[in-house]
Write a protein that holds these residues in place. Structure first.
Motif, PDB file in Angstrom:
ATOM      1  N   VAL A 155      12.833   2.409   4.525  1.00  0.00           N
ATOM      2  CA  VAL A 155      11.477   2.404   3.956  1.00  0.00           C
ATOM      3  C   VAL A 155      10.992   3.833   3.744  1.00  0.00           C
ATOM      4  CG1 VAL A 155       9.061   1.808   4.418  1.00  0.00           C
ATOM      5  CG2 VAL A 155      10.859   0.138   4.872  1.00  0.00           C
ATOM      6  N   ILE A 156      11.152   4.678   4.735  1.00  0.00           N
ATOM      7  CA  ILE A 156      10.664   6.066   4.647  1.00  0.00           C
ATOM      8  C   ILE A 156      11.402   6.809   3.538  1.00  0.00           C
ATOM      9  CG2 ILE A 156      11.809   7.848   6.050  1.00  0.00           C
ATOM     10  CD1 ILE A 156       8.231   7.184   6.171  1.00  0.00           C
ATOM     11  N   ARG A 157      12.692   6.543   3.365  1.00  0.00           N
ATOM     12  CA  ARG A 157      13.452   7.203   2.291  1.00  0.00           C
ATOM     13  C   ARG A 157      12.957   6.761   0.917  1.00  0.00           C
ATOM     14  NH1 ARG A 157      18.821   9.447   3.931  1.00  0.00           N
ATOM     15  NH2 ARG A 157      18.904   9.250   6.184  1.00  0.00           N
ATOM     16  N   CYS A 158      12.510   5.512   0.811  1.00  0.00           N
ATOM     17  CA  CYS A 158      11.935   5.034  -0.457  1.00  0.00           C
ATOM     18  C   CYS A 158      10.592   5.709  -0.737  1.00  0.00           C
ATOM     19  CB  CYS A 158      11.746   3.524  -0.424  1.00  0.00           C
ATOM     20  SG  CYS A 158      13.282   2.601  -0.522  1.00  0.00           S
ATOM     21  N   ILE A 159       9.832   5.960   0.307  1.00  0.00           N
ATOM     22  CA  ILE A 159       8.509   6.581   0.154  1.00  0.00           C
ATOM     23  C   ILE A 159       8.638   8.067  -0.160  1.00  0.00           C
ATOM     24  CG2 ILE A 159       6.398   7.249   1.400  1.00  0.00           C
ATOM     25  CD1 ILE A 159       6.669   4.594   2.941  1.00  0.00           C
ATOM     26  N   SER A 160       9.455   8.765   0.629  1.00  0.00           N
ATOM     27  CA  SER A 160       9.495  10.221   0.505  1.00  0.00           C
ATOM     28  C   SER A 160      10.681  10.736  -0.298  1.00  0.00           C
ATOM     29  CB  SER A 160       9.517  10.861   1.898  1.00  0.00           C
ATOM     30  OG  SER A 160      10.777  10.652   2.512  1.00  0.00           O
ATOM     31  N   GLY A 161      11.715   9.944  -0.425  1.00  0.00           N
ATOM     32  CA  GLY A 161      12.907  10.401  -1.134  1.00  0.00           C
ATOM     33  C   GLY A 161      13.797  11.292  -0.306  1.00  0.00           C
ATOM     34  N   SER A 162      13.471  11.478   0.968  1.00  0.00           N
ATOM     35  CA  SER A 162      14.310  12.300   1.840  1.00  0.00           C
ATOM     36  C   SER A 162      14.150  11.835   3.281  1.00  0.00           C
ATOM     37  CB  SER A 162      13.921  13.781   1.725  1.00  0.00           C
ATOM     38  OG  SER A 162      12.722  14.034   2.417  1.00  0.00           O
ATOM     39  N   THR A 163      14.816  12.532   4.175  1.00  0.00           N
ATOM     40  CA  THR A 163      14.687  12.203   5.592  1.00  0.00           C
ATOM     41  C   THR A 163      13.558  12.991   6.258  1.00  0.00           C
ATOM     42  OG1 THR A 163      16.343  13.862   6.165  1.00  0.00           O
ATOM     43  CG2 THR A 163      17.116  11.608   5.836  1.00  0.00           C
ATOM     44  N   VAL A 164      12.930  13.876   5.511  1.00  0.00           N
ATOM     45  CA  VAL A 164      11.799  14.642   6.028  1.00  0.00           C
ATOM     46  C   VAL A 164      10.566  13.746   5.977  1.00  0.00           C
ATOM     47  CG1 VAL A 164      10.366  16.680   5.697  1.00  0.00           C
ATOM     48  CG2 VAL A 164      12.806  16.796   5.213  1.00  0.00           C
ATOM     49  N   ILE A 165       9.925  13.567   7.121  1.00  0.00           N
ATOM     50  CA  ILE A 165       8.794  12.648   7.210  1.00  0.00           C
ATOM     51  C   ILE A 165       7.515  13.446   7.452  1.00  0.00           C
ATOM     52  CG2 ILE A 165       7.814  10.682   8.430  1.00  0.00           C
ATOM     53  CD1 ILE A 165      10.677  10.028   9.352  1.00  0.00           C
ATOM     54  N   PRO A 205       4.336   1.071   5.116  1.00  0.00           N
ATOM     55  CA  PRO A 205       3.901  -0.274   5.486  1.00  0.00           C
ATOM     56  C   PRO A 205       4.514  -0.660   6.835  1.00  0.00           C
ATOM     57  CG  PRO A 205       5.534  -0.385   3.733  1.00  0.00           C
ATOM     58  CD  PRO A 205       5.255   1.073   3.980  1.00  0.00           C
ATOM     59  N   LEU A 206       3.670  -1.068   7.748  1.00  0.00           N
ATOM     60  CA  LEU A 206       4.129  -1.442   9.086  1.00  0.00           C
ATOM     61  C   LEU A 206       3.770  -2.893   9.378  1.00  0.00           C
ATOM     62  CD1 LEU A 206       2.902   1.722  11.000  1.00  0.00           C
ATOM     63  CD2 LEU A 206       5.263   1.150  10.423  1.00  0.00           C
ATOM     64  N   PRO A 207       4.582  -3.559  10.184  1.00  0.00           N
ATOM     65  CA  PRO A 207       4.229  -4.923  10.577  1.00  0.00           C
ATOM     66  C   PRO A 207       2.952  -4.913  11.420  1.00  0.00           C
ATOM     67  CG  PRO A 207       6.498  -4.376  11.212  1.00  0.00           C
ATOM     68  CD  PRO A 207       5.846  -3.120  10.747  1.00  0.00           C
ATOM     69  N   ILE A 217      18.524  -5.918  17.640  1.00  0.00           N
ATOM     70  CA  ILE A 217      17.269  -5.204  17.404  1.00  0.00           C
ATOM     71  C   ILE A 217      17.189  -4.781  15.937  1.00  0.00           C
ATOM     72  CG2 ILE A 217      16.061  -3.034  17.908  1.00  0.00           C
ATOM     73  CD1 ILE A 217      16.874  -3.477  20.855  1.00  0.00           C
ATOM     74  N   GLU A 218      18.282  -4.251  15.400  1.00  0.00           N
ATOM     75  CA  GLU A 218      18.305  -3.843  13.987  1.00  0.00           C
ATOM     76  C   GLU A 218      18.045  -5.040  13.073  1.00  0.00           C
ATOM     77  OE1 GLU A 218      18.477  -0.976  12.334  1.00  0.00           O
ATOM     78  OE2 GLU A 218      18.648   0.287  14.104  1.00  0.00           O
ATOM     79  N   ALA A 219      18.649  -6.171  13.390  1.00  0.00           N
ATOM     80  CA  ALA A 219      18.453  -7.380  12.571  1.00  0.00           C
ATOM     81  C   ALA A 219      16.986  -7.797  12.574  1.00  0.00           C
ATOM     82  CB  ALA A 219      19.336  -8.510  13.085  1.00  0.00           C
ATOM     83  N   GLU A 220      16.336  -7.717  13.724  1.00  0.00           N
ATOM     84  CA  GLU A 220      14.919  -8.074  13.802  1.00  0.00           C
ATOM     85  C   GLU A 220      14.062  -7.071  13.026  1.00  0.00           C
ATOM     86  OE1 GLU A 220      11.269  -9.886  14.672  1.00  0.00           O
ATOM     87  OE2 GLU A 220      13.314 -10.627  14.477  1.00  0.00           O
ATOM     88  N   CYS A 221      14.388  -5.808  13.092  1.00  0.00           N
ATOM     89  CA  CYS A 221      13.637  -4.802  12.331  1.00  0.00           C
ATOM     90  C   CYS A 221      13.775  -5.048  10.831  1.00  0.00           C
ATOM     91  CB  CYS A 221      14.105  -3.399  12.702  1.00  0.00           C
ATOM     92  SG  CYS A 221      13.639  -2.905  14.379  1.00  0.00           S
ATOM     93  N   TRP A 222      14.973  -5.375  10.379  1.00  0.00           N
ATOM     94  CA  TRP A 222      15.169  -5.691   8.960  1.00  0.00           C
ATOM     95  C   TRP A 222      14.396  -6.944   8.571  1.00  0.00           C
ATOM     96  CZ3 TRP A 222      16.421  -2.868   5.055  1.00  0.00           C
ATOM     97  CH2 TRP A 222      17.196  -1.726   5.253  1.00  0.00           C
ATOM     98  N   ARG A 223      14.374  -7.941   9.450  1.00  0.00           N
ATOM     99  CA  ARG A 223      13.600  -9.147   9.161  1.00  0.00           C
ATOM    100  C   ARG A 223      12.129  -8.803   8.982  1.00  0.00           C
ATOM    101  NH1 ARG A 223      10.162 -12.551  11.022  1.00  0.00           N
ATOM    102  NH2 ARG A 223       9.939 -11.502  13.019  1.00  0.00           N
ATOM    103  N   LEU A 224      11.617  -7.943   9.857  1.00  0.00           N
ATOM    104  CA  LEU A 224      10.214  -7.528   9.774  1.00  0.00           C
ATOM    105  C   LEU A 224       9.919  -6.808   8.461  1.00  0.00           C
ATOM    106  CD1 LEU A 224       9.761  -6.313  13.439  1.00  0.00           C
ATOM    107  CD2 LEU A 224       8.502  -8.185  12.362  1.00  0.00           C
ATOM    108  N   VAL A 225      10.809  -5.913   8.075  1.00  0.00           N
ATOM    109  CA  VAL A 225      10.593  -5.139   6.843  1.00  0.00           C
ATOM    110  C   VAL A 225      10.676  -6.041   5.612  1.00  0.00           C
ATOM    111  CG1 VAL A 225      11.670  -3.406   5.349  1.00  0.00           C
ATOM    112  CG2 VAL A 225      11.279  -2.904   7.760  1.00  0.00           C
ATOM    113  N   LEU A 226      11.655  -6.911   5.584  1.00  0.00           N
ATOM    114  CA  LEU A 226      11.885  -7.746   4.408  1.00  0.00           C
ATOM    115  C   LEU A 226      10.898  -8.906   4.280  1.00  0.00           C
ATOM    116  CD1 LEU A 226      15.777  -7.815   4.446  1.00  0.00           C
ATOM    117  CD2 LEU A 226      14.275  -6.459   2.969  1.00  0.00           C
ATOM    118  N   GLN A 227      10.350  -9.366   5.408  1.00  0.00           N
ATOM    119  CA  GLN A 227       9.457 -10.513   5.370  1.00  0.00           C
ATOM    120  C   GLN A 227       7.987 -10.148   5.527  1.00  0.00           C
ATOM    121  OE1 GLN A 227      10.854 -13.543   8.051  1.00  0.00           O
ATOM    122  NE2 GLN A 227      12.822 -13.660   7.044  1.00  0.00           N
TER     123      GLN A 227
END
Length: 97
Positions: free
Chosen positions: A41-51, A60-62, A83-93
Protein backbone atom coordinates in the motif's frame (compact mmCIF):
# COMPACT_ATOMS: atom_id res chain seq x y z
CA UNK A 1 34.64 12.68 -6.18
CA UNK A 2 33.25 14.77 -8.95
CA UNK A 3 31.28 17.14 -6.70
CA UNK A 4 33.52 17.16 -3.66
CA UNK A 5 30.81 16.53 -1.05
CA UNK A 6 27.87 14.38 -0.10
CA UNK A 7 24.62 15.46 1.55
CA UNK A 8 22.70 12.90 3.58
CA UNK A 9 19.28 13.58 5.04
CA UNK A 10 17.65 11.35 7.62
CA UNK A 11 14.22 11.62 9.24
CA UNK A 12 12.40 9.45 11.72
CA UNK A 13 8.62 9.16 11.98
CA UNK A 14 7.09 8.49 15.38
CA UNK A 15 3.70 6.86 15.77
CA UNK A 16 2.06 7.67 19.08
CA UNK A 17 -1.27 6.56 20.55
CA UNK A 18 -3.81 9.36 20.69
CA UNK A 19 -5.11 8.21 24.07
CA UNK A 20 -3.81 6.49 27.19
CA UNK A 21 -5.96 3.44 26.36
CA UNK A 22 -5.73 2.90 22.58
CA UNK A 23 -8.26 0.62 20.87
CA UNK A 24 -5.44 -1.31 19.16
CA UNK A 25 -2.30 -2.54 20.91
CA UNK A 26 1.05 -1.16 19.84
CA UNK A 27 2.19 -4.66 18.88
CA UNK A 28 -0.85 -5.24 16.65
CA UNK A 29 -0.49 -1.85 14.96
CA UNK A 30 3.22 -2.35 14.34
CA UNK A 31 2.65 -5.90 13.09
CA UNK A 32 0.18 -4.57 10.52
CA UNK A 33 2.46 -1.69 9.48
CA UNK A 34 5.40 -4.12 9.15
CA UNK A 35 3.43 -6.49 6.89
CA UNK A 36 3.98 -7.03 3.18
CA UNK A 37 0.40 -5.84 2.61
CA UNK A 38 1.06 -2.48 4.27
CA UNK A 39 4.36 -2.26 2.37
CA UNK A 40 2.50 -2.72 -0.92
CA UNK A 41 0.00 0.00 0.00
CA UNK A 42 2.73 2.48 0.97
CA UNK A 43 4.62 1.78 -2.27
CA UNK A 44 1.45 2.57 -4.23
CA UNK A 45 1.04 5.85 -2.34
CA UNK A 46 4.63 7.06 -2.37
CA UNK A 47 6.22 5.11 -5.20
CA UNK A 48 9.17 4.18 -3.00
CA UNK A 49 10.10 2.63 0.32
CA UNK A 50 10.67 6.07 1.85
CA UNK A 51 7.71 6.82 4.09
CA UNK A 52 6.86 10.41 4.98
CA UNK A 53 4.48 11.60 7.67
CA UNK A 54 2.11 12.67 4.89
CA UNK A 55 2.20 9.14 3.44
CA UNK A 56 1.30 7.69 6.83
CA UNK A 57 -1.60 10.14 7.19
CA UNK A 58 -3.02 9.24 3.77
CA UNK A 59 -2.50 5.49 4.11
CA UNK A 60 -5.86 3.72 4.33
CA UNK A 61 -5.92 1.72 7.55
CA UNK A 62 -8.41 -0.81 8.87
CA UNK A 63 -10.76 0.38 11.60
CA UNK A 64 -9.81 -0.79 15.11
CA UNK A 65 -12.72 -3.26 15.18
CA UNK A 66 -11.45 -4.90 12.00
CA UNK A 67 -8.12 -5.70 13.66
CA UNK A 68 -9.47 -8.13 16.27
CA UNK A 69 -8.51 -11.26 14.28
CA UNK A 70 -5.01 -9.89 13.70
CA UNK A 71 -4.70 -8.98 17.38
CA UNK A 72 -5.59 -12.57 18.33
CA UNK A 73 -3.00 -13.97 15.94
CA UNK A 74 -0.36 -11.62 17.34
CA UNK A 75 -1.20 -12.61 20.93
CA UNK A 76 -1.05 -16.31 20.03
CA UNK A 77 2.36 -15.78 18.42
CA UNK A 78 1.34 -17.78 15.34
CA UNK A 79 3.39 -18.38 12.21
CA UNK A 80 4.25 -15.23 10.24
CA UNK A 81 2.49 -16.59 7.13
CA UNK A 82 -0.86 -16.60 8.96
CA UNK A 83 -0.29 -13.03 10.12
CA UNK A 84 0.64 -11.94 6.58
CA UNK A 85 -2.50 -13.62 5.19
CA UNK A 86 -4.66 -11.73 7.69
CA UNK A 87 -2.97 -8.43 6.85
CA UNK A 88 -3.62 -9.01 3.14
CA UNK A 89 -7.25 -9.86 3.92
CA UNK A 90 -7.57 -6.57 5.80
CA UNK A 91 -6.04 -4.56 2.96
CA UNK A 92 -8.03 -6.24 0.21
CA UNK A 93 -11.37 -6.29 2.02
CA UNK A 94 -11.24 -2.92 3.77
CA UNK A 95 -13.87 -0.49 2.54
CA UNK A 96 -12.22 2.33 0.62
CA UNK A 97 -12.60 5.71 2.29
Amino acid sequence: MEHGSVVIENHLNFIKASSSQPLVSRKTALTFLNSSAADAVIRCISGSTVISAADLRTMPLPCPGELSALASLVLENVDRDLIEAECWRLVLQSPKK
